[in-house]
Structures are given as structure tokens and as C-alpha cells.
Motif scaffolding. Structure first.
Motif, PDB file in Angstrom:
ATOM      1  N   ALA A 255      10.413  -4.807  96.011  1.00  0.00           N
ATOM      2  CA  ALA A 255      11.195  -3.732  95.372  1.00  0.00           C
ATOM      3  C   ALA A 255      11.172  -3.877  93.855  1.00  0.00           C
ATOM      4  N   GLY A 256      10.052  -4.376  93.320  1.00  0.00           N
ATOM      5  CA  GLY A 256       9.924  -4.538  91.869  1.00  0.00           C
ATOM      6  C   GLY A 256       9.452  -3.246  91.225  1.00  0.00           C
ATOM      7  N   THR A 257       8.757  -3.387  90.098  1.00  0.00           N
ATOM      8  CA  THR A 257       8.275  -2.234  89.323  1.00  0.00           C
ATOM      9  C   THR A 257       7.548  -1.234  90.223  1.00  0.00           C
ATOM     10  N   MET A 258       6.595  -1.705  90.991  1.00  0.00           N
ATOM     11  CA  MET A 258       5.765  -0.797  91.783  1.00  0.00           C
ATOM     12  C   MET A 258       6.461  -0.369  93.070  1.00  0.00           C
ATOM     13  N   GLY A 259       7.124  -1.315  93.733  1.00  0.00           N
ATOM     14  CA  GLY A 259       7.766  -1.019  95.017  1.00  0.00           C
ATOM     15  C   GLY A 259       8.794   0.094  94.895  1.00  0.00           C
TER      16      GLY A 259
ATOM     17  N   ILE B  75      11.817  -3.204 101.470  1.00  0.00           N
ATOM     18  CA  ILE B  75      12.081  -4.590 101.878  1.00  0.00           C
ATOM     19  C   ILE B  75      11.860  -5.540 100.695  1.00  0.00           C
ATOM     20  N   ASP B  76      12.808  -6.427 100.465  1.00  0.00           N
ATOM     21  CA  ASP B  76      12.600  -7.471  99.447  1.00  0.00           C
ATOM     22  C   ASP B  76      13.366  -8.712  99.892  1.00  0.00           C
ATOM     23  N   VAL B  77      12.856  -9.882  99.524  1.00  0.00           N
ATOM     24  CA  VAL B  77      13.558 -11.128  99.847  1.00  0.00           C
ATOM     25  C   VAL B  77      14.826 -11.266  98.999  1.00  0.00           C
TER      26      VAL B  77
ATOM     27  N   ALA C  11      19.337  -8.585  95.110  1.00  0.00           N
ATOM     28  CA  ALA C  11      19.585  -8.047  93.756  1.00  0.00           C
ATOM     29  C   ALA C  11      18.449  -7.100  93.343  1.00  0.00           C
ATOM     30  N   GLN C  12      17.212  -7.424  93.742  1.00  0.00           N
ATOM     31  CA  GLN C  12      16.076  -6.567  93.411  1.00  0.00           C
ATOM     32  C   GLN C  12      16.190  -5.225  94.134  1.00  0.00           C
ATOM     33  N   LEU C  13      16.701  -5.277  95.384  1.00  0.00           N
ATOM     34  CA  LEU C  13      16.871  -4.037  96.155  1.00  0.00           C
ATOM     35  C   LEU C  13      17.922  -3.150  95.487  1.00  0.00           C
TER      36      LEU C  13
ATOM     37  N   GLU D 273       2.367  -2.938 101.048  1.00  0.00           N
ATOM     38  CA  GLU D 273       2.838  -4.208 100.473  1.00  0.00           C
ATOM     39  C   GLU D 273       2.689  -4.145  98.953  1.00  0.00           C
ATOM     40  N   ALA D 274       3.822  -4.357  98.241  1.00  0.00           N
ATOM     41  CA  ALA D 274       3.809  -4.361  96.760  1.00  0.00           C
ATOM     42  C   ALA D 274       4.625  -5.550  96.278  1.00  0.00           C
ATOM     43  N   ALA D 275       4.381  -6.702  96.911  1.00  0.00           N
ATOM     44  CA  ALA D 275       5.085  -7.928  96.504  1.00  0.00           C
ATOM     45  C   ALA D 275       4.319  -8.574  95.342  1.00  0.00           C
ATOM     46  N   THR D 276       4.875  -9.633  94.814  1.00  0.00           N
ATOM     47  CA  THR D 276       4.306 -10.360  93.672  1.00  0.00           C
ATOM     48  C   THR D 276       2.808 -10.636  93.862  1.00  0.00           C
ATOM     49  N   GLU D 277       2.044 -10.505  92.750  1.00  0.00           N
ATOM     50  CA  GLU D 277       0.580 -10.703  92.806  1.00  0.00           C
ATOM     51  C   GLU D 277       0.249 -12.200  92.923  1.00  0.00           C
ATOM     52  N   ASN D 278       0.231 -12.687  94.154  1.00  0.00           N
ATOM     53  CA  ASN D 278      -0.063 -14.099  94.390  1.00  0.00           C
ATOM     54  C   ASN D 278      -0.785 -14.168  95.741  1.00  0.00           C
TER      55      ASN D 278
ATOM     56  N   LEU E 267       1.006 -15.870  98.791  1.00  0.00           N
ATOM     57  CA  LEU E 267       2.175 -15.079  99.189  1.00  0.00           C
ATOM     58  C   LEU E 267       1.745 -13.842  99.989  1.00  0.00           C
ATOM     59  N   LYS E 268       0.701 -13.172  99.508  1.00  0.00           N
ATOM     60  CA  LYS E 268       0.257 -11.956 100.210  1.00  0.00           C
ATOM     61  C   LYS E 268      -0.359 -12.294 101.571  1.00  0.00           C
ATOM     62  N   LEU E 269      -1.145 -13.382 101.618  1.00  0.00           N
ATOM     63  CA  LEU E 269      -1.752 -13.748 102.910  1.00  0.00           C
ATOM     64  C   LEU E 269      -0.651 -14.049 103.929  1.00  0.00           C
TER      65      LEU E 269
ATOM     66  N   SER F 254      -2.219  -2.660 101.010  1.00  0.00           N
ATOM     67  CA  SER F 254      -1.736  -3.484  99.898  1.00  0.00           C
ATOM     68  C   SER F 254      -1.928  -2.733  98.589  1.00  0.00           C
ATOM     69  N   ASN F 255      -0.934  -2.890  97.702  1.00  0.00           N
ATOM     70  CA  ASN F 255      -1.002  -2.281  96.370  1.00  0.00           C
ATOM     71  C   ASN F 255      -1.568  -3.269  95.340  1.00  0.00           C
ATOM     72  N   THR F 256      -2.189  -4.344  95.828  1.00  0.00           N
ATOM     73  CA  THR F 256      -2.692  -5.366  94.889  1.00  0.00           C
ATOM     74  C   THR F 256      -3.588  -4.775  93.793  1.00  0.00           C
ATOM     75  N   SER F 257      -3.502  -5.367  92.590  1.00  0.00           N
ATOM     76  CA  SER F 257      -4.344  -4.919  91.475  1.00  0.00           C
ATOM     77  C   SER F 257      -5.690  -5.616  91.504  1.00  0.00           C
ATOM     78  N   SER F 258      -5.767  -6.773  92.167  1.00  0.00           N
ATOM     79  CA  SER F 258      -6.996  -7.545  92.004  1.00  0.00           C
ATOM     80  C   SER F 258      -7.378  -8.438  93.184  1.00  0.00           C
TER      81      SER F 258
ATOM     82  N   HIS G  61      -3.789   1.548  95.938  1.00  0.00           N
ATOM     83  CA  HIS G  61      -3.457   1.056  94.587  1.00  0.00           C
ATOM     84  C   HIS G  61      -2.858   2.203  93.769  1.00  0.00           C
ATOM     85  N   PHE G  62      -1.517   2.187  93.716  1.00  0.00           N
ATOM     86  CA  PHE G  62      -0.797   3.185  92.905  1.00  0.00           C
ATOM     87  C   PHE G  62      -0.802   2.710  91.458  1.00  0.00           C
ATOM     88  N   MET G  63      -0.558   3.643  90.553  1.00  0.00           N
ATOM     89  CA  MET G  63      -0.527   3.314  89.121  1.00  0.00           C
ATOM     90  C   MET G  63       0.919   3.380  88.619  1.00  0.00           C
ATOM     91  N   ASN G  64       1.193   2.639  87.580  1.00  0.00           N
ATOM     92  CA  ASN G  64       2.539   2.535  87.008  1.00  0.00           C
ATOM     93  C   ASN G  64       2.687   3.509  85.824  1.00  0.00           C
ATOM     94  N   PRO G  65       3.749   4.301  85.749  1.00  0.00           N
ATOM     95  CA  PRO G  65       4.852   4.483  86.687  1.00  0.00           C
ATOM     96  C   PRO G  65       4.479   5.440  87.836  1.00  0.00           C
TER      97      PRO G  65
END
Ligand SMILES: NC(=O)c1ccc[n+]([C@@H]2O[C@H](COP(=O)([O-])OP(=O)(O)OC[C@H]3O[C@@H](n4cnc5c(N)ncnc54)[C@H](O)[C@@H]3O)[C@@H](O)[C@H]2O)c1
Length: 295
Positions: free
Chosen positions: A9-13, A30-32, A35-37, A87-92, A95-97, A115-119, A139-143
Motif C-alpha cells: 500500500a505504498g506509492t504505487m499500491g 493488502i500490506d504488512v 499504518a501504511q494501509l 503485487e506492488a510490494a517493496t522492490e526486493n 521478498l517478491k519471490l 507484478s508491478n516490479t520496475s526491474s 507495470h503502472f507508472m507513477n502517479p
């Protein structure tokens, strides 16, 4: 497709949840981190309010959109009825796997996993599931609520029906989908990041200053923002990590990150989010102020 689960639920989520909810989909965000939600719902409300003020959304549509979003901290609970998971969780990578291993168990058998991963390689993510043919990059773009593009990335095993479904779905979000294949950086970052890196090299080699480089690209190429300002906006740490993916993935020295970028990231100057990059964001000025380092 009706039920969409968005992980992270960050910038992209929050933007992705906003786009689906505004177009009548039922969204589980969904977020762990609770506060982010909470913060995501505040951001979506603020962005919808802005759309109401502009007249692009009615007050009723705003309320319906907000009522379409439910927040959850438990992944299994959040995806059990999903037709599509984005999935738009942290780029790691690890974590994604891990998330995709869990999704493979918890999501309905015919659900599409995106997945919304950038890379990170979609093929690599898909390979940890028993359904690589149903895994795809979205892959969505910000914003997200403003940007029209969705880069749709076919993994090695993605089946055509899944690509077609995601293309059609993107259109119902009023976006323009572009389908590409899964190689490092896909298309958007493969072309954007070398341009940003070249701009940083030009500064590093003393060929021009921050303002000159950005003004030349803005006025000369009709870019809405210069490459150094854009790098600050994306995050210099994110730019560095994507350049490393391109460099490692192709083994071609043309993608080697500029030493100035490496130094800035090591010094904690990661752009807008840290208060300083090529420009300084800490003085509260609305005007762009070149960082003291480059004056
Ligand atoms: N920021 C951009 O401009 C941009 C653009 C396109 C794509 N992306 C990609 O989108 C993804 C998200 O980026 P972001 O900028 O929104 O990151 P972010 O740091 O703003 O948000 C990530 C969120 O993921 C949550 N999270 C971490 N682990 C989790 C887990 N196991 N389960 C559920 N939630 C978890 C975090 O709590 C956080 O709220 C990344 O893959 C990134 O590469 C980012």
C-alpha cells in the motif's frame, strides 16, 4: 474480472487500488503494515477529492470508489477470492519471490498473478510458482491515477490468453497497455535509465550544470521534466538499482552507473524522499533549488 487484490500500500499500491476502485472493481488492499494501509486510504481520499474539485469525478463516484476498497493485513485472507492479484510490494527480489510462493498456495487456481516490479525478471518470479503461464508484469507508472501507460510484460511462459486479458483489463481502467517481452529493464527503464545516467555523466564530467542539463532536455526535447529532476523524483537509489540490473543482465559496460550516482546514494542523497539529490527539497521552497553541492 471483478475482485482485485493489490499487495503493498505504498506509492504505487495506493494508486493502483485507486484506479481499480474508481472503475468499479472490488479491491482488497493488502500490506504488512497497518499504518501504511491507513495512510494509503488518506492519500486515495485526498486524490479523489482533487478529482471532484476538478470535476472529473462526482462526489457520489468518489464515495463509491472508496467503498470499493477494503484493507487487510493478512495475505491469505486478502487473496482468497481474487481474480487478479497485482503485487506492488517493496522492490526486493527475495521478498517478491516469497510473496509469489505464498500466492501460489493461497490464490484461486485460475487467478492471474501480476507484478508491478520496475526491474525484477517476471520469468524469475513466475518460476517459483506452479502456474508460470498465469504470471505477468503489469507495470503502472507513477502517479498511477494520472499516468496513462501500463507496460504489460510477458514472462517466458506467460500464455497468450493471460496477456489478452490484462490488455483488455488495462483498457477498462482507461489506460493504454503496451505489451513487451521480459528482458532487463523491459522497455521503459531500458531507455529511460541510460538517458538519466548520461545526464549524470554530463554533470560529473563538468560539461554543464544541473539547470543547464535539465533545461536543455525540457525545452529542447519537450520533456515535461529534466532527467536530473526526474531522477530525484524516482529516487536515486531506485535509479542505481535499475542500472545495476541492466548492467548485470546484459553484461554491457554502457549501462555502468555513473560514479557520481553511486557516491550520492552512498551519502544518503536519494532525491525528493531524502530532502536532497540534484536539487534541495528541504527549504520548503516551491521553486526548484539546485543542491549546494552543484552550485
Ligand atoms: N515508485 C515508483 O515510481 C514506481 C514506478 C513503477 C513501479 N514501481 C514498483 O512498484 C513496487 C512498489 O514500489 P513503491 O514505490 O510503491 O514502494 P513503497 O516503498 O512506497 O511501498 C511498498 C509497500 O510494500 C509493503 N510491503 C513490504 N513487504 C510486504 C509484504 N510482504 N506484503 C505486503 N506488503 C508489503 C510496504 O509496507 C510498503 O507499504 C516496486 O516493485 C517498484 O519497483 C515503483
Amino acid at each position: 474480472m471483478k475482485n482485485i487484490s493489490v499487495i503493498g500500500a505504498g506509492t504505487m499500491g495506493n494508486g493502483i487500488a485507486h484506479a481499480f476502485a474508481q472503475n468499479g472493481f472490488s479491491v482488497k488492499l493488502i500490506d504488512v503494515n497497518q499504518a501504511q494501509l491507513d495512510k494509503a486510504i488518506q492519500t486515495i481520499t485526498k486524490n479523489l477529492d482533487r478529482q471532484v474539485t476538478k470535476g472529473t469525478v462526482t462526489a457520489d463516484e468518489k464515495n463509491t470508489a472508496l467503498s470499493n476498497i477494503k484493507t487487510v493485513t493478512e495475505l491469505t485472507e486478502g487473496v482468497k477470492k481474487a481474480d487478479l492479484i497485482v503485487e506492488a510490494a517493496t522492490e526486493n527480489v527475495e521478498l517478491k519471490l516469497n510473496i509469489f510462493r505464498q500466492l501460489d498456495i493461497a490464490a484461486p487456481a485460475n487467478a492471474i498473478l501480476a507484478s508491478n516490479t520496475s526491474s525484477i525478471s517476471i520469468t524469475k518470479i513466475a518460476a517459483v510458482t506452479q502456474r508460470p503461464e498465469n504470471v505477468i508484469g503489469m507495470h503502472f507508472m507513477n502517479p498511477v491515477p494520472l499516468m496513462k501507460l501500463v507496460e504489460v510484460i510477458n514472462g517466458y511462459a506467460t500464455k497468450k490468453e493471460v496477456t489478452r486479458a490484462i490488455v483488455e483489463l488495462s483498457k477498462t481502467l482507461n489506460k493504454v497497455p503496451c505489451v513487451v517481452n521480459d528482458y532487463p529493464g523491459f522497455i521503459a527503464n531500458r531507455i529511460l535509465m541510460p538517458m538519466i545516467n548520461e545526464a549524470i555523466y554530463s554533470l560529473f564530467e563538468g560539461i554543464a550544470g544541473v539547470e543547464e542539463i535539465d533545461t536543455i532536455m525540457k525545452l529542447g526535447m519537450a520533456h515535461p521534466m529534466g532527467p536530473l529532476q526526474l531522477a530525484d523524483f524516482i529516487g536515486l537509489d531506485v535509479c542505481l538499482s535499475i542500472l545495476n540490473v541492466l548492467h548485470d543482465g546484459f553484461g554491457n559496460p554502457k549501462y555502468a552507473p555513473c560514479p557520481l550516482l553511486v557516491n550520492m546514494v552512498m551519502a544518503g542523497k536519494s532525491g525528493v524522499k531524502s530532502g536532497e539529490g540534484f536539487y534541495s527539497y528541504s527549504g520548503g521552497s516551491k521553486e526548484l533549488v539546485v543542491s549546494a553541492q552543484f552550485k
